[in-house]
Write a protein that holds these residues in place. Structure first.
Motif, PDB file in Angstrom:
ATOM      1  N   ALA A   1       0.726  -1.303   0.040  1.00 12.15           N
ATOM      2  CA  ALA A   1      -0.078  -0.019   0.032  1.00 12.15           C
ATOM      3  C   ALA A   1       0.927   1.185   0.014  1.00 12.15           C
ATOM      4  N   GLN A   2       1.861   1.342   0.799  1.00  8.91           N
ATOM      5  CA  GLN A   2       2.927   2.544   0.833  1.00  8.91           C
ATOM      6  C   GLN A   2       3.680   2.532  -0.680  1.00  8.91           C
ATOM      7  N   ILE A   3       3.977   1.431  -1.314  1.00 11.21           N
ATOM      8  CA  ILE A   3       4.823   1.606  -2.298  1.00 11.21           C
ATOM      9  C   ILE A   3       3.528   2.113  -3.545  1.00 11.21           C
ATOM     10  N   PHE A   4       2.486   1.746  -3.386  1.00 16.05           N
ATOM     11  CA  PHE A   4       1.262   2.282  -4.387  1.00 16.05           C
ATOM     12  C   PHE A   4       1.297   3.843  -4.097  1.00 16.05           C
ATOM     13  N   GLU A   5       1.054   4.141  -2.791  1.00 12.75           N
ATOM     14  CA  GLU A   5       0.841   5.655  -2.606  1.00 12.75           C
ATOM     15  C   GLU A   5       2.087   6.525  -3.207  1.00 12.75           C
ATOM     16  N   VAL A   6       3.183   6.102  -2.893  1.00 16.12           N
ATOM     17  CA  VAL A   6       4.430   6.878  -3.577  1.00 16.12           C
ATOM     18  C   VAL A   6       4.329   6.645  -5.031  1.00 16.12           C
ATOM     19  N   SER A   7       3.787   5.768  -5.796  1.00 16.89           N
ATOM     20  CA  SER A   7       3.958   5.656  -7.181  1.00 16.89           C
ATOM     21  C   SER A   7       2.771   6.738  -7.641  1.00 16.89           C
ATOM     22  N   SER A   8       1.472   6.549  -7.014  1.00 13.34           N
ATOM     23  CA  SER A   8       0.325   7.441  -7.353  1.00 13.34           C
ATOM     24  C   SER A   8       0.755   9.030  -7.070  1.00 13.34           C
ATOM     25  N   ALA A   9       1.517   9.363  -6.155  1.00  9.91           N
ATOM     26  CA  ALA A   9       1.930  10.647  -6.020  1.00  9.91           C
ATOM     27  C   ALA A   9       2.752  10.979  -7.145  1.00  9.91           C
ATOM     28  N   LYS A  10       3.758  10.205  -7.473  1.00 10.22           N
ATOM     29  CA  LYS A  10       4.784  10.524  -8.699  1.00 10.22           C
ATOM     30  C   LYS A  10       3.919  10.717  -9.838  1.00 10.22           C
ATOM     31  N   GLU A  11       2.848   9.872 -10.005  1.00 10.10           N
ATOM     32  CA  GLU A  11       2.119  10.119 -11.286  1.00 10.10           C
ATOM     33  C   GLU A  11       1.242  11.252 -11.763  1.00 10.10           C
ATOM     34  N   ARG A  12       1.050  11.873 -10.217  1.00 10.98           N
ATOM     35  CA  ARG A  12       0.326  13.133 -10.419  1.00 10.98           C
ATOM     36  C   ARG A  12       1.167  14.304 -10.903  1.00 10.98           C
ATOM     37  N   ARG A  13       2.237  14.181 -11.002  1.00  6.62           N
ATOM     38  CA  ARG A  13       3.047  15.465 -11.292  1.00  6.62           C
ATOM     39  C   ARG A  13       2.903  15.845 -12.787  1.00  6.62           C
ATOM     40  N   ARG A  14       2.638  16.889 -13.287  1.00  7.80           N
ATOM     41  CA  ARG A  14       2.311  17.393 -14.581  1.00  7.80           C
ATOM     42  C   ARG A  14       3.262  17.232 -15.597  1.00  7.80           C
TER      43      ARG A  14
ATOM     44  N   PRO B   1       7.377  15.237 -15.863  1.00  3.40           N
ATOM     45  CA  PRO B   1       8.225  14.400 -15.187  1.00  3.40           C
ATOM     46  C   PRO B   1       9.492  15.209 -14.909  1.00  3.40           C
ATOM     47  N   ARG B   2      10.291  14.660 -13.495  1.00  7.74           N
ATOM     48  CA  ARG B   2      11.169  15.459 -13.178  1.00  7.74           C
ATOM     49  C   ARG B   2      12.351  14.549 -13.401  1.00  7.74           C
ATOM     50  N   LYS B   3      13.683  15.266 -13.342  1.00 11.08           N
ATOM     51  CA  LYS B   3      15.074  14.501 -13.636  1.00 11.08           C
ATOM     52  C   LYS B   3      15.769  14.750 -12.517  1.00 11.08           C
ATOM     53  N   THR B   4      16.403  13.895 -11.792  1.00 13.98           N
ATOM     54  CA  THR B   4      17.481  14.333 -10.926  1.00 13.98           C
ATOM     55  C   THR B   4      18.807  14.930 -11.679  1.00 13.98           C
ATOM     56  N   THR B   5      19.215  15.987 -11.249  1.00 17.59           N
ATOM     57  CA  THR B   5      20.196  16.765 -11.962  1.00 17.59           C
ATOM     58  C   THR B   5      21.552  17.033 -11.152  1.00 17.59           C
ATOM     59  N   LEU B   6      21.110  17.573  -9.959  1.00 19.62           N
ATOM     60  CA  LEU B   6      22.558  17.855  -9.286  1.00 19.62           C
ATOM     61  C   LEU B   6      23.236  18.998  -9.533  1.00 19.62           C
ATOM     62  N   LYS B   7      22.741  20.172 -10.367  1.00 22.20           N
ATOM     63  CA  LYS B   7      23.406  21.025 -10.843  1.00 22.20           C
ATOM     64  C   LYS B   7      23.736  22.391 -10.069  1.00 22.20           C
ATOM     65  N   SER B   8      24.656  22.976  -9.993  1.00 23.02           N
ATOM     66  CA  SER B   8      24.921  24.125  -9.235  1.00 23.02           C
ATOM     67  C   SER B   8      24.128  25.356 -10.043  1.00 23.02           C
ATOM     68  N   GLY B   9      23.540  26.038  -8.821  1.00 23.25           N
ATOM     69  CA  GLY B   9      22.960  27.444  -9.393  1.00 23.25           C
ATOM     70  C   GLY B   9      23.084  28.446  -8.321  1.00 23.25           C
ATOM     71  N   GLU B  10      22.372  29.426  -8.872  1.00 24.07           N
ATOM     72  CA  GLU B  10      22.263  30.702  -7.921  1.00 24.07           C
ATOM     73  C   GLU B  10      20.935  31.252  -7.866  1.00 24.07           C
ATOM     74  N   ILE B  11      20.468  31.554  -6.423  1.00 27.69           N
ATOM     75  CA  ILE B  11      19.650  32.350  -6.270  1.00 27.69           C
ATOM     76  C   ILE B  11      19.734  33.979  -6.360  1.00 27.69           C
ATOM     77  N   LEU B  12      19.112  34.619  -7.024  1.00 21.51           N
ATOM     78  CA  LEU B  12      19.382  36.124  -7.084  1.00 21.51           C
ATOM     79  C   LEU B  12      17.795  36.801  -6.452  1.00 21.51           C
ATOM     80  N   TYR B  13      18.121  37.566  -5.661  1.00 20.09           N
ATOM     81  CA  TYR B  13      16.789  38.571  -5.164  1.00 20.09           C
ATOM     82  C   TYR B  13      17.308  39.778  -4.438  1.00 20.09           C
ATOM     83  N   ARG B  14      16.140  40.606  -4.498  1.00 22.42           N
ATOM     84  CA  ARG B  14      16.353  41.866  -4.153  1.00 22.42           C
ATOM     85  C   ARG B  14      16.865  42.714  -5.226  1.00 22.42           C
ATOM     86  N   GLN B  15      16.198  42.468  -6.342  1.00 22.75           N
ATOM     87  CA  GLN B  15      16.534  43.347  -7.719  1.00 22.75           C
ATOM     88  C   GLN B  15      18.026  42.753  -7.976  1.00 22.75           C
ATOM     89  N   THR B  16      18.355  41.455  -7.721  1.00 19.81           N
ATOM     90  CA  THR B  16      19.678  40.753  -8.083  1.00 19.81           C
ATOM     91  C   THR B  16      20.752  41.304  -7.386  1.00 19.81           C
TER      92      THR B  16
END
Length: 99
Positions: free
Chosen positions: A8-21, A23-38
């Protein structure tokens, strides 16, 4: 825990993934968050990525505003809106791509 509960737990996890609009891919890329007008910059790791959003692990999620610019080290840049926060992770939706 019996076999039916595990199934039942495996089914719940699978169902949650299928609800995503998108598909996501694991990336582990570096990035930067810019805020307060950069004027402010914070390093982050992009844990996973889709066409519509991403899961980020910023250096410190507390000062992250609800909307900011995400610059991925490969050159892509997005205006983002935070859709969820959990511990040290942020879920974001891409509002617009910047050139």
């Amino acid at each position: 825990m019996c076999g039916n509960e595990i199934t039942a737990q495996i089914f719940e996890v699978s169902s949650a993934k299928e609800r995503r609009r998108e598909p996501r891919k694991t990336t582990l890329k570096s990035g930067e968050i810019l805020y307060r007008q950069t004027h402010c910059l914070m390093a982050c790791v992009i844990m996973d990525l889709s066409e519509k959003g991403a899961m980020l692990k910023p250096e410190d999620p507390k000062p992250c505003p609800d909307a900011f610019v995400l610059r991925i080290k490969d050159g892509a840049c997005y205006v983002c809106q935070i859709t969820w926060r959990k511990d040290t992770l942020l879920g974001v939706t891409f509002i617009a791509e910047l050139n």
